[in-house]
Design a protein around this motif. Sequence first.
Motif, PDB file in Angstrom:
ATOM      1  N   TYR A  42     -74.848  -8.258 -48.722  1.00 47.84           N
ATOM      2  CA  TYR A  42     -73.484  -7.741 -48.852  1.00 47.84           C
ATOM      3  C   TYR A  42     -72.606  -8.347 -47.761  1.00 47.84           C
ATOM      4  O   TYR A  42     -73.018  -8.443 -46.597  1.00 47.84           O
ATOM      5  N   GLU A  43     -71.419  -8.754 -48.145  1.00 45.68           N
ATOM      6  CA  GLU A  43     -70.506  -9.447 -47.234  1.00 45.68           C
ATOM      7  C   GLU A  43     -69.101  -8.844 -47.325  1.00 45.68           C
ATOM      8  O   GLU A  43     -68.608  -8.573 -48.415  1.00 45.68           O
ATOM      9  N   ARG A  44     -68.463  -8.647 -46.184  1.00 45.74           N
ATOM     10  CA  ARG A  44     -67.131  -8.040 -46.148  1.00 45.74           C
ATOM     11  C   ARG A  44     -66.075  -8.924 -46.811  1.00 45.74           C
ATOM     12  O   ARG A  44     -65.174  -8.434 -47.491  1.00 45.74           O
ATOM     13  N   LEU A  45     -66.171 -10.240 -46.605  1.00 45.19           N
ATOM     14  CA  LEU A  45     -65.211 -11.174 -47.188  1.00 45.19           C
ATOM     15  C   LEU A  45     -65.662 -11.624 -48.577  1.00 45.19           C
ATOM     16  O   LEU A  45     -66.840 -11.493 -48.921  1.00 45.19           O
ATOM     17  N   PRO A  46     -64.759 -12.190 -49.373  1.00 46.06           N
ATOM     18  CA  PRO A  46     -65.167 -12.698 -50.691  1.00 46.06           C
ATOM     19  C   PRO A  46     -65.993 -13.979 -50.615  1.00 46.06           C
ATOM     20  O   PRO A  46     -66.541 -14.414 -51.621  1.00 46.06           O
ATOM     21  N   PRO A  99     -59.302 -15.239 -42.676  1.00 51.08           N
ATOM     22  CA  PRO A  99     -58.092 -14.569 -43.169  1.00 51.08           C
ATOM     23  C   PRO A  99     -57.358 -13.708 -42.143  1.00 51.08           C
ATOM     24  O   PRO A  99     -56.133 -13.755 -42.063  1.00 51.08           O
ATOM     25  N   ASN A 100     -58.107 -12.921 -41.339  1.00 54.63           N
ATOM     26  CA  ASN A 100     -57.384 -12.025 -40.424  1.00 54.63           C
ATOM     27  C   ASN A 100     -56.828 -12.737 -39.189  1.00 54.63           C
ATOM     28  O   ASN A 100     -56.211 -12.098 -38.323  1.00 54.63           O
ATOM     29  N   LYS A 122     -63.832  -4.449 -56.042  1.00 51.75           N
ATOM     30  CA  LYS A 122     -64.111  -5.572 -56.937  1.00 51.75           C
ATOM     31  C   LYS A 122     -65.101  -6.522 -56.271  1.00 51.75           C
ATOM     32  O   LYS A 122     -64.762  -7.231 -55.317  1.00 51.75           O
ATOM     33  N   LEU A 123     -66.323  -6.528 -56.766  1.00 56.37           N
ATOM     34  CA  LEU A 123     -67.368  -7.369 -56.190  1.00 56.37           C
ATOM     35  C   LEU A 123     -67.115  -8.850 -56.473  1.00 56.37           C
ATOM     36  O   LEU A 123     -66.563  -9.215 -57.509  1.00 56.37           O
ATOM     37  N   VAL A 124     -67.556  -9.680 -55.550  1.00 54.74           N
ATOM     38  CA  VAL A 124     -67.547 -11.129 -55.741  1.00 54.74           C
ATOM     39  C   VAL A 124     -68.989 -11.604 -55.716  1.00 54.74           C
ATOM     40  O   VAL A 124     -69.681 -11.444 -54.708  1.00 54.74           O
ATOM     41  N   LEU A 155     -58.883 -21.726 -48.902  1.00 55.91           N
ATOM     42  CA  LEU A 155     -57.984 -20.624 -49.218  1.00 55.91           C
ATOM     43  C   LEU A 155     -57.900 -19.736 -47.983  1.00 55.91           C
ATOM     44  O   LEU A 155     -58.909 -19.476 -47.329  1.00 55.91           O
ATOM     45  N   LEU A 156     -56.711 -19.230 -47.687  1.00 57.21           N
ATOM     46  CA  LEU A 156     -56.496 -18.581 -46.403  1.00 57.21           C
ATOM     47  C   LEU A 156     -56.328 -17.073 -46.472  1.00 57.21           C
ATOM     48  O   LEU A 156     -56.260 -16.416 -45.440  1.00 57.21           O
ATOM     49  N   THR A 157     -56.233 -16.517 -47.686  1.00 53.65           N
ATOM     50  CA  THR A 157     -56.092 -15.063 -47.793  1.00 53.65           C
ATOM     51  C   THR A 157     -57.140 -14.498 -48.737  1.00 53.65           C
ATOM     52  O   THR A 157     -57.599 -15.185 -49.658  1.00 53.65           O
ATOM     53  N   VAL A 158     -57.493 -13.252 -48.513  1.00 53.25           N
ATOM     54  CA  VAL A 158     -58.440 -12.564 -49.383  1.00 53.25           C
ATOM     55  C   VAL A 158     -57.879 -12.491 -50.802  1.00 53.25           C
ATOM     56  O   VAL A 158     -58.608 -12.656 -51.780  1.00 53.25           O
ATOM     57  N   GLU A 159     -56.570 -12.283 -50.917  1.00 53.68           N
ATOM     58  CA  GLU A 159     -55.951 -12.185 -52.236  1.00 53.68           C
ATOM     59  C   GLU A 159     -56.122 -13.471 -53.023  1.00 53.68           C
ATOM     60  O   GLU A 159     -56.460 -13.436 -54.223  1.00 53.68           O
ATOM     61  N   GLU A 160     -55.901 -14.617 -52.385  1.00 54.91           N
ATOM     62  CA  GLU A 160     -56.090 -15.911 -53.058  1.00 54.91           C
ATOM     63  C   GLU A 160     -57.546 -16.071 -53.501  1.00 54.91           C
ATOM     64  O   GLU A 160     -57.831 -16.514 -54.617  1.00 54.91           O
ATOM     65  N   MET A 161     -58.459 -15.718 -52.620  1.00 58.17           N
ATOM     66  CA  MET A 161     -59.890 -15.841 -52.923  1.00 58.17           C
ATOM     67  C   MET A 161     -60.250 -14.995 -54.141  1.00 58.17           C
ATOM     68  O   MET A 161     -60.957 -15.455 -55.048  1.00 58.17           O
TER      69      MET A 161
END
Length: 495
Positions: A72-76, A169-170, A455-457, A483-489
Amino acid sequence: MSGYKLLFSQLKLSTFRGTRWTSRFHEGFGGCGKAFLSSNCPKVCIVGSGPAGFYTAQHIIKARQDVEVDIYERLPVPFGLVRFGVAPDHPEVKNVMNTFTQTAKHSRCGFYGNVNVGSDVSVSELQQAYHAVVLSYGAEGNKSVGVPGEDLAGVLSAKDLVGWYNGLPNCRELSPDLTCETAVILGQGNVALDVARILLSPIDILKKTDITRPALEALAESRVRRVLIVGRRGPMQVACTIKELREMVNLPGSRPEMVAADFEGVTEALKDLPRARKRLTELMLKTALEIPSEKVQERRKNASRIWGFRFFRSPVEVLGNPNHRVAGIRLAVNRLEGSGEGSQAVVTGEVEDVNCGLIISSIGYKSLPIDPSVPFDSRKAIVPNSMGRVQQAAGLYCSGWLKTGPTGVIATTMNNSFDTAKSLLEDMDSGTLDVSAPKTGSQSIRTLLDKRGVKLVTFSDWEKIDKLETRRGEACGKPREKLLTVEEMLNVART
């Protein structure tokens, strides 16, 4: 038709779409195929998809044919510090991602990104769904310098600066002010030298790396021409390795500037140093004191940028201007008590001021607590453990920097993680870790997260991101454009 082929022909593949069972045929039905005995398999959950997480998963999967592992990973996106911490101009170090990809695509491994353990799902909930939980989420906190003025504009952590130019991203909004001539880096480890090198590297070198576009544009306009790398002890205690030092010495367009007095007595002490430390110190001595060849002299004469170590110095105060920005730093002058690695820096009472407009603290990362149910040593910033077994928490383990503190390189983390995996496997074999009762694993956790709107990736979703980044990079002569934002990912992952 053989029994093998007959059985295969009778199975409807659609029944098992999205599961990890297919390659089990190539393991001769050994172990625990997802389609058959999945509910009875030992299930291990790993929190964090950096080197520690993947190396732990790799060893467990290889050692036992009946264990399923979910990461499990916090980022996408996966790979942690390999993606966000390794310097852009060190692509060879990032090749380890190929090995991690093989692990992630194994039939008994699952990857679930965009899951924040501790808020989206608790560690206790993971423990209910898995026989064992391994915490491998690394060290994302900053150590404080602890001096007046460190909150002034122009004081940054190396962790954040590295995250900025690597696309974390952050750290996207960091926007460091590079309009000054002199930058001071506190700390003399490999990260400090990475930062110094990136600040001083010619843009023609950086534009061929996976450095982010905003960072590349900012560095192209940078006025930083001098970087001082400050350490509280001496040349024989410097924390970098010879590879990073050699890169600084040979950096195009730059020349070293050392203080000869800092190396008094070092030549005489060389014979007693271990081999690696001796080679590193010899290179420093050569760089600081020897007259270089005519070719090197010519190159250095034409250099427009300067770097240098400043030894026996500790920060006392960050000096500000009326606009509450960094104007300089006051350093205590130290002397050493003792010798070798165990020597201690002791202040002499003397101080010196260095004018600078940017201060970067590279004194270390630190782990942060993830969940109130998990023991945490705030002083050492680790989860208290014995060989990776979390103290007073059966079925809970830790690996990587969370286990030991932020020390060593990727190879160190590999051995650290293998040791944790061995402890876990020993506990399975001995019965200390009870794997007899069926566990639901990712099945129940995915249901839980779905109800909570998470929403899982999956790894195949990550591969969509990977392909887009690679394609964008090829268009401008780079390995990738991140890609620089979580939303884009997430948008790409869901395409």
